[in-house]
Design a protein around this motif. Sequence first.
Motif, PDB file in Angstrom:
ATOM      1  N   CYS A  99       0.808  -1.231   0.000  1.00 20.34           N
ATOM      2  CA  CYS A  99       0.000   0.000   0.000  1.00 20.34           C
ATOM      3  C   CYS A  99       0.839   1.280   0.000  1.00 20.34           C
ATOM      4  CB  CYS A  99      -1.005  -0.020   1.144  1.00 20.34           C
ATOM      5  SG  CYS A  99      -0.291  -0.321   2.766  1.00 20.34           S
ATOM      6  N   ASN A 115      -3.313  -7.037  -3.456  1.00 19.28           N
ATOM      7  CA  ASN A 115      -4.568  -6.400  -3.038  1.00 19.28           C
ATOM      8  C   ASN A 115      -5.817  -7.118  -3.516  1.00 19.28           C
ATOM      9  OD1 ASN A 115      -4.088  -3.761  -1.477  1.00 19.28           O
ATOM     10  ND2 ASN A 115      -2.517  -3.748  -3.078  1.00 19.28           N
ATOM     11  N   HIS A 135     -12.662  -6.016   6.304  1.00 17.60           N
ATOM     12  CA  HIS A 135     -11.627  -5.911   5.285  1.00 17.60           C
ATOM     13  C   HIS A 135     -11.191  -4.461   5.105  1.00 17.60           C
ATOM     14  CE1 HIS A 135      -9.300  -7.219   1.816  1.00 17.60           C
ATOM     15  NE2 HIS A 135      -9.626  -6.044   1.303  1.00 17.60           N
ATOM     16  N   SER A 137      -9.989  -1.661   2.913  1.00 14.22           N
ATOM     17  CA  SER A 137      -9.875  -1.162   1.554  1.00 14.22           C
ATOM     18  C   SER A 137      -9.126   0.165   1.631  1.00 14.22           C
ATOM     19  CB  SER A 137     -11.268  -1.002   0.947  1.00 14.22           C
ATOM     20  OG  SER A 137     -11.189  -0.532  -0.370  1.00 14.22           O
ATOM     21  N   THR A 138      -9.557   1.175   0.886  1.00 11.50           N
ATOM     22  CA  THR A 138      -8.854   2.456   0.880  1.00 11.50           C
ATOM     23  C   THR A 138      -9.743   3.574   0.324  1.00 11.50           C
ATOM     24  OG1 THR A 138      -7.039   3.689  -0.162  1.00 11.50           O
ATOM     25  CG2 THR A 138      -7.904   1.836  -1.409  1.00 11.50           C
ATOM     26  N   VAL A 141     -10.186   4.143  -3.621  1.00 12.63           N
ATOM     27  CA  VAL A 141     -11.198   3.580  -4.536  1.00 12.63           C
ATOM     28  C   VAL A 141     -12.039   4.697  -5.159  1.00 12.63           C
ATOM     29  CG1 VAL A 141     -11.373   1.294  -3.442  1.00 12.63           C
ATOM     30  CG2 VAL A 141     -12.927   3.120  -2.743  1.00 12.63           C
ATOM     31  N   LYS A 188      -8.325  -2.943  -5.191  1.00 16.20           N
ATOM     32  CA  LYS A 188      -9.107  -2.768  -3.953  1.00 16.20           C
ATOM     33  C   LYS A 188     -10.596  -2.662  -4.278  1.00 16.20           C
ATOM     34  CE  LYS A 188      -6.234  -1.920  -0.254  1.00 16.20           C
ATOM     35  NZ  LYS A 188      -6.061  -2.859   0.865  1.00 16.20           N
ATOM     36  N   GLN A 189     -10.913  -1.978  -5.385  1.00 16.33           N
ATOM     37  CA  GLN A 189     -12.325  -1.846  -5.734  1.00 16.33           C
ATOM     38  C   GLN A 189     -12.920  -3.218  -6.054  1.00 16.33           C
ATOM     39  OE1 GLN A 189     -15.473  -0.291  -9.018  1.00 16.33           O
ATOM     40  NE2 GLN A 189     -13.443   0.581  -9.194  1.00 16.33           N
ATOM     41  N   GLU A 192     -13.531  -5.223  -2.979  1.00  8.57           N
ATOM     42  CA  GLU A 192     -14.733  -4.685  -2.302  1.00  8.57           C
ATOM     43  C   GLU A 192     -15.994  -5.249  -2.956  1.00  8.57           C
ATOM     44  OE1 GLU A 192     -15.627  -0.662  -1.488  1.00  8.57           O
ATOM     45  OE2 GLU A 192     -13.648  -0.127  -0.774  1.00  8.57           O
ATOM     46  N   ILE A 208     -16.467  -3.159   5.427  1.00  9.29           N
ATOM     47  CA  ILE A 208     -15.340  -2.664   4.634  1.00  9.29           C
ATOM     48  C   ILE A 208     -14.930  -1.296   5.182  1.00  9.29           C
ATOM     49  CG2 ILE A 208     -14.694  -1.763   2.349  1.00  9.29           C
ATOM     50  CD1 ILE A 208     -16.482  -4.049   1.165  1.00  9.29           C
ATOM     51  N   ARG A 210     -12.681   2.127   4.650  1.00  9.92           N
ATOM     52  CA  ARG A 210     -11.923   2.953   3.703  1.00  9.92           C
ATOM     53  C   ARG A 210     -11.158   4.020   4.480  1.00  9.92           C
ATOM     54  NH1 ARG A 210     -16.548   3.936  -0.983  1.00  9.92           N
ATOM     55  NH2 ARG A 210     -16.503   1.808  -1.811  1.00  9.92           N
TER      56      ARG A 210
END
Length: 388
Positions: A99, A115, A135, A137-138, A141, A188-189, A192, A208, A210
């Motif tokens: 990341c 990822n 989870h 993610s970020t 996204v 990542k998307q 998700e 999830i 972010r």
Amino acid sequence: MASQARVDLDGCPIKPITICMIGAGGFIGSHLCEKLMSETPHKVLAVDVYNDKIKHLLEPASLPWSDRIQFHRINIKHDSRLEGLIKMSDLTINLAAICTPADYNTRPLDTIYSNFIDALPVVKYCSENNKRLIHFSTCEVYGKTIGSFLPKDHPLRQDPEYFVLKEDASPCIFGPIEKQRWSYACAKQLIERLIYAEGAENGLEFTIVRPFNWIGPRMDFIPGIDGPSEGVPRVLACFSNNLLRHEPLKLVDGGQSQRTFVYIKDAIEAVLLMIENPARANGHIFNVGNPNNEVTVRQLAEMMTQIYSKVSGEPPLDSPTIDVSSKEFYGEGYDDSDKRIPDMTIINRQLGWNPKTSLWDLLDSTLTYQHRTYAEAIKKSIAKPVAS
Ligand SMILES: NC(=O)c1ccc[n+]([C@@H]2O[C@H](COP(=O)([O-])OP(=O)(O)OC[C@H]3O[C@@H](n4cnc5c(N)ncnc54)[C@H](O)[C@@H]3O)[C@@H](O)[C@H]2O)c1
Ligand SMILES: O=C(O)[C@H]1O[C@H](OP(=O)(O)OP(=O)(O)OC[C@H]2O[C@@H](n3ccc(=O)[nH]c3=O)[C@H](O)[C@@H]2O)[C@H](O)[C@@H](O)[C@@H]1O
């Protein structure tokens, strides 16, 4: 421990659980383990390839929580022990990932595998064994804001509809494939979407997260001290490294991009609420950030320079920053998110969480930590003659 008295947001007693935390040895994992050990009765099966950042929680065996944390040195790419650990746990938290933006365009395959592909078995084991999954993610996204496509002086650029990022409404806007920066966001998307589909079709209980630029002590590494000399960490560690070495801070493409930074300790409070309030957190995607802490990267550099001078007692350089092109700094295929303001409606409604720490205060405590941890080591490394 005050465990008996602990209740969730609905006033129900919180039962101790076992958590399989994958990526527990990283920046976020280390803070989450610390919180879980010092303030809760939960047990952690900590999975990672490294444990340097959680060593202080694993040894000595006389630590009050030593029977509640176990480290498993496992690479989740290829280790059959993973499913067993997930089965033994009530909840799995997946933090494992590549990341750091410097990797997205230079190691796109590793980035996509890490990822997306490597996260697949984790989702599958949770779904098949009816285990809850949180989870990571970020905010990446979301990609670029809608407003970034308007002319620079267009009045709609000031309208929050064009830049505030909402979990259930904003589109995900990435650049072209040749801009490999987006390999991370895209992977990542897709994970998700897969988790969301497992929830919809197979009843997986998921949350999830972010994160929006969580920063604080133990983030990444200082090149040449506890990481490779040529390595490029995220901006907090890049700027800390420059300040510790009395070098100008490098502003990529003029440092015009904007970010909102949240203190890791505030953000960890949000994760704990998710862990302990499954009925309120399951099925949701949460932005976790601090919309009040927005700066351009240039402003961040100026603030860090001022604070570091106060913390170290050393005057700043006459020219504390230097401009550098993204091609020079990151190489071909870099691109950037222009602006990241999280909408906080959902996390507020579900968990009543709000960030507390101002950017100044969080940088003050983080730079105090960086100075205390690294200043001597940097001095020694600079004084050491280079081997011929
Ligand atoms: N820090 C942030 O602000 C931020 C922002 C957005 C998203 N995230 C996400 O949160 C998660 C954690 O981020 P972080 O900042 O703690 O990063 P980090 O790099 O410090 O931690 C990730 C950890 O995962 C481990 N890991 C990676 N691949 C592994 C594998 N195959 N097997 C076992 N362990 C493996 C690494 O060794 C590392 O300790 C990541 O998924 C990241 O994408 C973080
Ligand atoms: O932290 C997050 O929320 C997410 O965003 C980060 O992405 P980014 O914010 O772009 O990464 P940083 O390395 O922290 O860079 C922030 C900004 O500073 C700039 N920068 C970075 C380093 C530097 O020395 N100088 C500099 O100007 C970058 O170009 C970028 O505009 C990373 O992708 C992830 O860790 C994470 O998913």
